[in-house]
Design an enzyme around this catalytic site. Structure first.
Site, PDB file in Angstrom:
ATOM      1  N   GLU A  56       0.857  -1.199   0.000  1.00  0.00           N
ATOM      2  CA  GLU A  56       0.000   0.000   0.000  1.00  0.00           C
ATOM      3  C   GLU A  56       0.888   1.241   0.000  1.00  0.00           C
ATOM      4  O   GLU A  56       2.021   1.211   0.482  1.00  0.00           O
ATOM      5  CB  GLU A  56      -0.902   0.008   1.248  1.00  0.00           C
ATOM      6  CG  GLU A  56      -2.046  -0.983   1.159  1.00  0.00           C
ATOM      7  CD  GLU A  56      -2.959  -0.925   2.376  1.00  0.00           C
ATOM      8  OE1 GLU A  56      -2.818   0.011   3.190  1.00  0.00           O
ATOM      9  OE2 GLU A  56      -3.804  -1.829   2.523  1.00  0.00           O
ATOM     10  N   HIS A 147      -4.103   9.114 -26.652  1.00  0.00           N
ATOM     11  CA  HIS A 147      -4.200   8.127 -27.738  1.00  0.00           C
ATOM     12  C   HIS A 147      -5.287   8.525 -28.742  1.00  0.00           C
ATOM     13  O   HIS A 147      -5.092   8.413 -29.948  1.00  0.00           O
ATOM     14  CB  HIS A 147      -4.467   6.740 -27.140  1.00  0.00           C
ATOM     15  CG  HIS A 147      -4.603   5.683 -28.175  1.00  0.00           C
ATOM     16  ND1 HIS A 147      -3.620   5.411 -29.107  1.00  0.00           N
ATOM     17  CD2 HIS A 147      -5.627   4.844 -28.462  1.00  0.00           C
ATOM     18  CE1 HIS A 147      -4.025   4.443 -29.907  1.00  0.00           C
ATOM     19  NE2 HIS A 147      -5.235   4.093 -29.537  1.00  0.00           N
ATOM     20  N   ASP A 188      -0.659   2.745 -38.963  1.00  0.00           N
ATOM     21  CA  ASP A 188      -2.008   2.156 -38.946  1.00  0.00           C
ATOM     22  C   ASP A 188      -3.020   3.235 -39.332  1.00  0.00           C
ATOM     23  O   ASP A 188      -2.694   4.429 -39.394  1.00  0.00           O
ATOM     24  CB  ASP A 188      -2.346   1.519 -37.584  1.00  0.00           C
ATOM     25  CG  ASP A 188      -2.167   2.479 -36.416  1.00  0.00           C
ATOM     26  OD1 ASP A 188      -2.444   3.681 -36.585  1.00  0.00           O
ATOM     27  OD2 ASP A 188      -1.762   2.026 -35.330  1.00  0.00           O
ATOM     28  N   LYS A 211      -2.781  -2.047 -40.670  1.00  0.00           N
ATOM     29  CA  LYS A 211      -2.292  -2.938 -39.599  1.00  0.00           C
ATOM     30  C   LYS A 211      -3.437  -3.806 -39.074  1.00  0.00           C
ATOM     31  O   LYS A 211      -4.548  -3.330 -38.890  1.00  0.00           O
ATOM     32  CB  LYS A 211      -1.710  -2.091 -38.457  1.00  0.00           C
ATOM     33  CG  LYS A 211      -1.205  -2.901 -37.280  1.00  0.00           C
ATOM     34  CD  LYS A 211      -0.571  -2.012 -36.211  1.00  0.00           C
ATOM     35  CE  LYS A 211      -1.557  -1.522 -35.186  1.00  0.00           C
ATOM     36  NZ  LYS A 211      -0.960  -0.722 -34.120  1.00  0.00           N
ATOM     37  N   ARG A 213      -4.532  -6.769 -36.002  1.00  0.00           N
ATOM     38  CA  ARG A 213      -4.132  -7.467 -34.769  1.00  0.00           C
ATOM     39  C   ARG A 213      -5.031  -8.679 -34.634  1.00  0.00           C
ATOM     40  O   ARG A 213      -6.140  -8.578 -34.125  1.00  0.00           O
ATOM     41  CB  ARG A 213      -4.328  -6.557 -33.559  1.00  0.00           C
ATOM     42  CG  ARG A 213      -3.199  -5.569 -33.338  1.00  0.00           C
ATOM     43  CD  ARG A 213      -3.269  -5.045 -31.909  1.00  0.00           C
ATOM     44  NE  ARG A 213      -2.469  -3.843 -31.736  1.00  0.00           N
ATOM     45  CZ  ARG A 213      -1.162  -3.858 -31.474  1.00  0.00           C
ATOM     46  NH1 ARG A 213      -0.515  -5.003 -31.400  1.00  0.00           N
ATOM     47  NH2 ARG A 213      -0.510  -2.733 -31.302  1.00  0.00           N
ATOM     48  N   ASP A 237       3.991   7.548 -34.768  1.00  0.00           N
ATOM     49  CA  ASP A 237       2.960   6.872 -33.969  1.00  0.00           C
ATOM     50  C   ASP A 237       2.878   7.590 -32.628  1.00  0.00           C
ATOM     51  O   ASP A 237       3.798   8.330 -32.257  1.00  0.00           O
ATOM     52  CB  ASP A 237       3.338   5.395 -33.779  1.00  0.00           C
ATOM     53  CG  ASP A 237       2.109   4.508 -33.638  1.00  0.00           C
ATOM     54  OD1 ASP A 237       1.015   5.040 -33.371  1.00  0.00           O
ATOM     55  OD2 ASP A 237       2.241   3.285 -33.782  1.00  0.00           O
ATOM     56  N   ASP A 241       4.923   0.399 -27.878  1.00  0.00           N
ATOM     57  CA  ASP A 241       4.798  -0.453 -26.693  1.00  0.00           C
ATOM     58  C   ASP A 241       5.750  -1.640 -26.855  1.00  0.00           C
ATOM     59  O   ASP A 241       6.921  -1.566 -26.494  1.00  0.00           O
ATOM     60  CB  ASP A 241       3.330  -0.874 -26.550  1.00  0.00           C
ATOM     61  CG  ASP A 241       3.044  -1.583 -25.245  1.00  0.00           C
ATOM     62  OD1 ASP A 241       4.004  -1.908 -24.524  1.00  0.00           O
ATOM     63  OD2 ASP A 241       1.878  -1.843 -24.928  1.00  0.00           O
ATOM     64  N   THR A 242       5.305  -2.718 -27.478  1.00  0.00           N
ATOM     65  CA  THR A 242       6.213  -3.852 -27.718  1.00  0.00           C
ATOM     66  C   THR A 242       7.043  -3.637 -28.977  1.00  0.00           C
ATOM     67  O   THR A 242       7.885  -4.457 -29.315  1.00  0.00           O
ATOM     68  CB  THR A 242       5.414  -5.150 -27.894  1.00  0.00           C
ATOM     69  OG1 THR A 242       4.596  -5.018 -29.078  1.00  0.00           O
ATOM     70  CG2 THR A 242       4.522  -5.439 -26.698  1.00  0.00           C
ATOM     71  N   GLY A 244       6.033  -4.002 -31.856  1.00  0.00           N
ATOM     72  CA  GLY A 244       5.584  -4.910 -32.916  1.00  0.00           C
ATOM     73  C   GLY A 244       5.050  -4.135 -34.120  1.00  0.00           C
ATOM     74  O   GLY A 244       5.434  -4.388 -35.265  1.00  0.00           O
TER      75      GLY A 244
HETATM   76  C1  R5P Z   1      -2.194   1.697 -31.404  1.00  0.00           C
HETATM   77  O1  R5P Z   1      -3.256   2.103 -31.847  1.00  0.00           O
HETATM   78  C2  R5P Z   1      -1.089   2.627 -31.016  1.00  0.00           C
HETATM   79  O2  R5P Z   1      -1.162   3.814 -31.740  1.00  0.00           O
HETATM   80  C3  R5P Z   1       0.272   1.983 -31.226  1.00  0.00           C
HETATM   81  O3  R5P Z   1       0.461   1.718 -32.601  1.00  0.00           O
HETATM   82  C4  R5P Z   1       0.393   0.686 -30.470  1.00  0.00           C
HETATM   83  O4  R5P Z   1      -0.032   0.833 -29.154  1.00  0.00           O
HETATM   84  C5  R5P Z   1       1.825   0.194 -30.479  1.00  0.00           C
HETATM   85  O5  R5P Z   1       1.876  -1.032 -29.811  1.00  0.00           O
HETATM   86  P1  R5P Z   1       3.047  -2.041 -30.096  1.00  0.00           P
HETATM   87  O6  R5P Z   1       4.325  -1.272 -30.060  1.00  0.00           O
HETATM   88  O7  R5P Z   1       2.958  -3.067 -28.986  1.00  0.00           O
HETATM   89  O8  R5P Z   1       2.811  -2.682 -31.431  1.00  0.00           O
END
Ligand code: R5P
Length: 337
Positions: A56, A147, A188, A211, A213, A237, A241-242, A244
């Protein structure tokens, strides 16, 4: 490598060091908070934040904030749940300390990507976080590159939405690329407006990647709309994140004949394999901001981090002085339409 703020000339403006801004920071990005404080000619206010044995969080504001306008900097990055809860507790502490107003400065708004139901029985976390902040006692949110812009409407309190896109665009401009050789690429369909504005600013053409998923956390760059043969691609972008999405997109661009690929992204979430993927991908440079903290010493040479401290300090100063925020921006204003 941290590039200093000389790239963001249009924001340069004298900040009145005498106005009494009460700036505080949670533990998610204290370095950025320190930079913002320096730009404002103030210091980060004293606060005790520590964890109990069971994890906590304990918060105590050390000085009186009775009747003050308080700003708390806390991006909702990893560990997301802990940083979110910490922000809520900090806000609660300020509310109970009789602060006049509490502005949550959230350079990276986590949980934003779940902003709608895409199939049955899902949560909308972007709205839930908005409700949590409001319930905790937050009066205003200052957010960088949400976002989706619609997240502003999830709040019944004031939201100032500012853009760091210019910082990235200005870096690319300084490379002095011939606009005829450049294509701005959206990785995307959701990022088309951002890429269109990059294209407009750079005076170049636009391409879009479709793109998909099919599986959680797995991105497939399906096909390309536009011509990138022998071109220098600037992909933009909001989040990596990852990595990918961006690395699969880069591979597709290379396959389609791109000469060089630059990647610009506001929020370097950099989960799991991200850094390795970026290192191995056919990408010349990756330009991100410091909305999320990283040990930049460990970054490969191709990853550059630019600071949003000046941008945030300008916005905080203007909010505090009841001045216009929108006048801070140039082309991003057009992104709304
Ligand atoms: C998705 O709509 C976001 O704009 C990024 O393209 C996404 O979050 C990137 O995620 P990652 O790097 O895991 O592919």
């Amino acid at each position: 490598m941290m590039i200093k703020e000389e790239i963001y000339k249009q924001l340069e403006r004298e900040i009145n060091p005498t106005h009494d801004i009460k700036l505080f920071s949670g533990r998610s990005n204290p370095k950025l908070a320190q930079e913002v404080a320096e730009a404002l000619g103030t210091s980060v206010g004293p606060m005790i934040i520590k964890d109990f044995a069971d994890s906590e969080i304990y918060v105590q504001v050390k000085d009186s904030v009775r009747g003050d306008d308080v700003f708390v900097i806390q991006p909702l990055c990893k560990p997301v749940n802990q940083n979110l809860m910490e922000l809520l507790i900090i806000i609660d502490a300020f509310k109970r300390a009789s602060a006049k107003s509490i502005t949550a400065v959230i350079p990276y708004y986590g949980y934003a990507r779940q902003d709608r139901k895409t199939s049955g029985r899902e949560a909308i976390t972007a709205k839930l976080v908005a409700d949590l902040l409001t319930t905790a006692g937050c009066n205003r949110v200052l957010a960088v590159d949400l976002h989706t812009g619609q997240i502003q409407g999830f709040f019944n309190i004031l939201v100032d939405h500012i853009f760091a896109t210019s910082i990235l665009v200005n870096y690319i401009k300084k490379l002095n690329l011939n606009p005829e050789d450049v294509v701005a690429v959206s990785p995307d369909t959701g990022g088309v407006k951002r890429a269109r504005n990059f294209a407009k600013e750079l005076g170049c053409t636009l391409a879009i990647i479709d793109k998909r998923r099919d599986r959680h956390n797995e991105a497939i760059a399906n096909c390309l709309i536009g011509d990138v043969k022998d071109k220098i691609c600037v992909m933009c972008d909001d989040i990596i994140d990852t990595a990918g999405s961006i690395t699969e997109a880069a591979k597709l661009l290379k396959k389609e004949g791109a000469r060089d690929i630059y990647v610009c992204a506001i929020h370097p979430v950099f989960s799991g394999p991200a850094i390795q993927r970026l290192e191995e991908a056919p990408i010349k440079e990756v330009i991100v901001t410091n909305t999320i903290p990283h040990d930049t010493e460990k970054f490969p040479e191709k990853i550059k981090q630019l600071s949003v401290a000046n941008l945030l300090s300008q916005a905080i100063s203007r909010i505090h002085d009841d001045e216009s925020i929108s006048s801070l921006f140039g082309f991003e204003k057009e992104m709304k339409v």
